[in-house]
Design a protein around this motif. Sequence first.
Motif, PDB file in Angstrom:
ATOM      1  N   ARG A   1      59.772   7.312  -3.702  1.00 30.11           N
ATOM      2  CA  ARG A   1      60.498   8.536  -4.375  1.00 30.11           C
ATOM      3  C   ARG A   1      61.700   8.149  -4.937  1.00 30.11           C
ATOM      4  NH1 ARG A   1      58.579  10.560   0.740  1.00 30.11           N
ATOM      5  NH2 ARG A   1      60.731   9.840   1.878  1.00 30.11           N
ATOM      6  N   MET A   2      62.734   7.131  -4.564  1.00 28.54           N
ATOM      7  CA  MET A   2      63.770   6.750  -5.213  1.00 28.54           C
ATOM      8  C   MET A   2      63.379   6.124  -6.557  1.00 28.54           C
ATOM      9  SD  MET A   2      65.992   4.934  -2.222  1.00 28.54           S
ATOM     10  CE  MET A   2      67.307   4.240  -3.364  1.00 28.54           C
ATOM     11  N   GLY A   3      62.572   5.335  -6.683  1.00 29.78           N
ATOM     12  CA  GLY A   3      61.898   4.740  -7.876  1.00 29.78           C
ATOM     13  C   GLY A   3      61.898   5.960  -9.200  1.00 29.78           C
ATOM     14  N   LEU A   4      61.049   6.974  -8.684  1.00 33.30           N
ATOM     15  CA  LEU A   4      60.540   8.043  -9.407  1.00 33.30           C
ATOM     16  C   LEU A   4      61.576   8.962  -9.748  1.00 33.30           C
ATOM     17  CD1 LEU A   4      57.147   9.159  -7.435  1.00 33.30           C
ATOM     18  CD2 LEU A   4      57.452   7.971  -9.652  1.00 33.30           C
ATOM     19  N   ALA A   5      62.604   9.175  -8.913  1.00 33.27           N
ATOM     20  CA  ALA A   5      63.713   9.924  -9.310  1.00 33.27           C
ATOM     21  C   ALA A   5      64.556   9.171 -10.360  1.00 33.27           C
ATOM     22  CB  ALA A   5      64.579  10.348  -7.906  1.00 33.27           C
ATOM     23  N   GLY A   6      64.741   7.734 -10.356  1.00 36.23           N
ATOM     24  CA  GLY A   6      65.426   7.007 -11.091  1.00 36.23           C
ATOM     25  C   GLY A   6      64.662   7.032 -12.225  1.00 36.23           C
ATOM     26  N   ALA A   7      63.485   6.989 -12.615  1.00 35.49           N
ATOM     27  CA  ALA A   7      62.749   7.081 -13.802  1.00 35.49           C
ATOM     28  C   ALA A   7      62.913   8.346 -14.209  1.00 35.49           C
ATOM     29  CB  ALA A   7      61.213   6.454 -13.500  1.00 35.49           C
ATOM     30  N   THR A   8      62.697   9.407 -13.612  1.00 32.93           N
ATOM     31  CA  THR A   8      62.757  10.494 -14.179  1.00 32.93           C
ATOM     32  C   THR A   8      64.092  11.003 -14.653  1.00 32.93           C
ATOM     33  OG1 THR A   8      61.075  11.568 -12.524  1.00 32.93           O
ATOM     34  CG2 THR A   8      62.563  13.227 -13.564  1.00 32.93           C
ATOM     35  N   PHE A   9      65.121  10.528 -14.093  1.00 34.86           N
ATOM     36  CA  PHE A   9      66.478  10.675 -14.650  1.00 34.86           C
ATOM     37  C   PHE A   9      66.685   9.859 -16.008  1.00 34.86           C
ATOM     38  CE2 PHE A   9      70.966   9.100 -14.926  1.00 34.86           C
ATOM     39  CZ  PHE A   9      71.691  10.324 -14.897  1.00 34.86           C
ATOM     40  N   ILE A  10      66.150   8.690 -16.026  1.00 37.08           N
ATOM     41  CA  ILE A  10      66.607   7.920 -17.244  1.00 37.08           C
ATOM     42  C   ILE A  10      65.578   8.457 -18.442  1.00 37.08           C
ATOM     43  CG2 ILE A  10      65.801   5.671 -18.194  1.00 37.08           C
ATOM     44  CD1 ILE A  10      66.350   4.403 -15.575  1.00 37.08           C
TER      45      ILE A  10
ATOM     46  N   ILE B   1      64.989  11.619 -18.660  1.00 39.00           N
ATOM     47  CA  ILE B   1      65.455  12.948 -19.298  1.00 39.00           C
ATOM     48  C   ILE B   1      66.684  12.688 -20.129  1.00 39.00           C
ATOM     49  CG2 ILE B   1      66.872  14.919 -18.313  1.00 39.00           C
ATOM     50  CD1 ILE B   1      65.123  14.956 -15.899  1.00 39.00           C
ATOM     51  N   VAL B   2      67.657  11.604 -19.879  1.00 34.11           N
ATOM     52  CA  VAL B   2      68.416  11.297 -20.610  1.00 34.11           C
ATOM     53  C   VAL B   2      68.351  10.840 -21.860  1.00 34.11           C
ATOM     54  CG1 VAL B   2      70.612   9.767 -20.600  1.00 34.11           C
ATOM     55  CG2 VAL B   2      70.351  10.811 -18.493  1.00 34.11           C
ATOM     56  N   VAL B   3      67.379   9.848 -21.823  1.00 34.34           N
ATOM     57  CA  VAL B   3      66.791   9.419 -23.138  1.00 34.34           C
ATOM     58  C   VAL B   3      66.172  10.437 -23.903  1.00 34.34           C
ATOM     59  CG1 VAL B   3      65.381   7.491 -24.001  1.00 34.34           C
ATOM     60  CG2 VAL B   3      66.457   6.903 -22.143  1.00 34.34           C
ATOM     61  N   GLY B   4      65.463  11.353 -23.349  1.00 34.55           N
ATOM     62  CA  GLY B   4      64.556  12.424 -24.061  1.00 34.55           C
ATOM     63  C   GLY B   4      65.735  13.313 -24.716  1.00 34.55           C
ATOM     64  N   LEU B   5      66.908  13.715 -23.858  1.00 35.30           N
ATOM     65  CA  LEU B   5      67.790  14.503 -24.452  1.00 35.30           C
ATOM     66  C   LEU B   5      68.524  13.795 -25.853  1.00 35.30           C
ATOM     67  CD1 LEU B   5      69.443  16.090 -21.296  1.00 35.30           C
ATOM     68  CD2 LEU B   5      68.111  17.167 -22.965  1.00 35.30           C
ATOM     69  N   VAL B   6      68.893  12.554 -25.688  1.00 28.88           N
ATOM     70  CA  VAL B   6      69.418  11.840 -26.700  1.00 28.88           C
ATOM     71  C   VAL B   6      68.583  11.859 -27.970  1.00 28.88           C
ATOM     72  CG1 VAL B   6      70.132   9.671 -27.455  1.00 28.88           C
ATOM     73  CG2 VAL B   6      70.809  10.328 -25.153  1.00 28.88           C
ATOM     74  N   VAL B   7      67.181  11.584 -27.557  1.00 32.90           N
ATOM     75  CA  VAL B   7      66.152  11.546 -28.890  1.00 32.90           C
ATOM     76  C   VAL B   7      66.118  13.010 -29.503  1.00 32.90           C
ATOM     77  CG1 VAL B   7      63.748  11.011 -29.432  1.00 32.90           C
ATOM     78  CG2 VAL B   7      64.966   9.534 -27.773  1.00 32.90           C
ATOM     79  N   LEU B   8      66.062  14.074 -28.550  1.00 34.93           N
ATOM     80  CA  LEU B   8      66.031  15.363 -28.987  1.00 34.93           C
ATOM     81  C   LEU B   8      67.225  15.827 -29.799  1.00 34.93           C
ATOM     82  CD1 LEU B   8      64.233  17.820 -29.133  1.00 34.93           C
ATOM     83  CD2 LEU B   8      65.366  18.614 -26.918  1.00 34.93           C
TER      84      LEU B   8
END
Length: 211
Positions: free
Chosen positions: A140-149, A151-158
Amino acid sequence: MPNITELKWTRSVNGTSVIVSEYARGGNTTSPNLIFERVKWTDEGCYKCIVKYSSGSMQTVEMKLYVNATHMQPCRCEYRRRLEHWGSKLIANKTRQELLIELESELKEIRKYLELNKTTLSSSIRKRTSAPDKRKSSERMGLAGATFICIVVGLVVLIDVLTIVKFLTKSISFLNYKKLEREKVKDKEIRAMTKRFKKNKWNNEFPESTA
């Protein structure tokens, strides 16, 4: 009989002075006899015992040692045989630098033989491999960290994509505007040329009426 003040053994092979075997014991004033605990095929040679007495006189005894290697168990370690071979050729009065120069070719071969490929070592492999952890909390911690990363990268790219789209839209609109302006200017020039042409033609056909 005068007392012995100094006693030493030397060995030579083909007229070259070499060191005595590491397995030899004795050979001093306390124990004059030279005793071999183990005999190697490289121990062959001419042994010389030099004795110095308290009276100042000296005595030298020379003998030869032959090793019958027919019934000896052969050494299967090539590296060990090389060490014994070069150990038998070492000259006691040579410096370290002279020995390194003499043994340079052999040392290069030994280094090449002992050299390891660091990329195949377990330590290098572990650096590039993540250790498995099947605990639910870790997943769960790994999935949460991957999701957060993501989202951040997606916002920057968007944001970058929107900026690029906006820039391209403005550029296309500007180019279209310039194109329309050029077409308008061209149409005006064509109309003016047509008007002048018609006027000249009319003047040529009816010069008197025009006058």
